[in-house]
Design a protein around this motif. Sequence first.
Motif: not given
Length: 187
Positions: A156-185
Amino acid sequence: MKYSNFFTSLLCAAGAVAGAVPYDALAKHSLSSVHDPVSSLTPPDKPGPPSSLPRSPRSKNDRRDTYPINCHLHDWPSASVESIKEAYSWFYQLWAPFEADAQQCRRIACFGTSGVWMCADSLGYQNINSVTIADQMNNLLDGDHGCLDAGNKNMVQGQIFTSEAWNILVRGGEDCSIDVPEKPIFY
């Protein structure tokens, strides 16, 4: 006794003022006969509620406007459905808020090589309960309207938006061993 006389005097005075207006004078007028300056300014053919107005031609092509899910974005790799279900279960058990700064995305969960990002679309900080996030993620896993890969329903890969001005993105290819900083939308 001193206060009861005072209150009695107030009540009598109020009755005397109310009694000074003849009852028949009020009974002669109904609400419909009182002139309402606002109603005379309202055009007789006013449109219905906004939902009944026709949409602009541009909004027909705007998938975010018609359905708040965007699938298979930017050629990002897909996430494992099992890993996303693991994140979903964790969010329900956690029952805690997650946050993202204004116009930023934060990775809030990572299992295997699959990441869940929360983004604040607004100019304000977002603080969302993990159960609410899980409920939105579930829409991405929906077999009929979600973002499962056409060739492999285990991805699965995608992004879902809400009417409350936030969204959730699900994607692969992540390195879970590191803590990534916030990024621009990202969209």
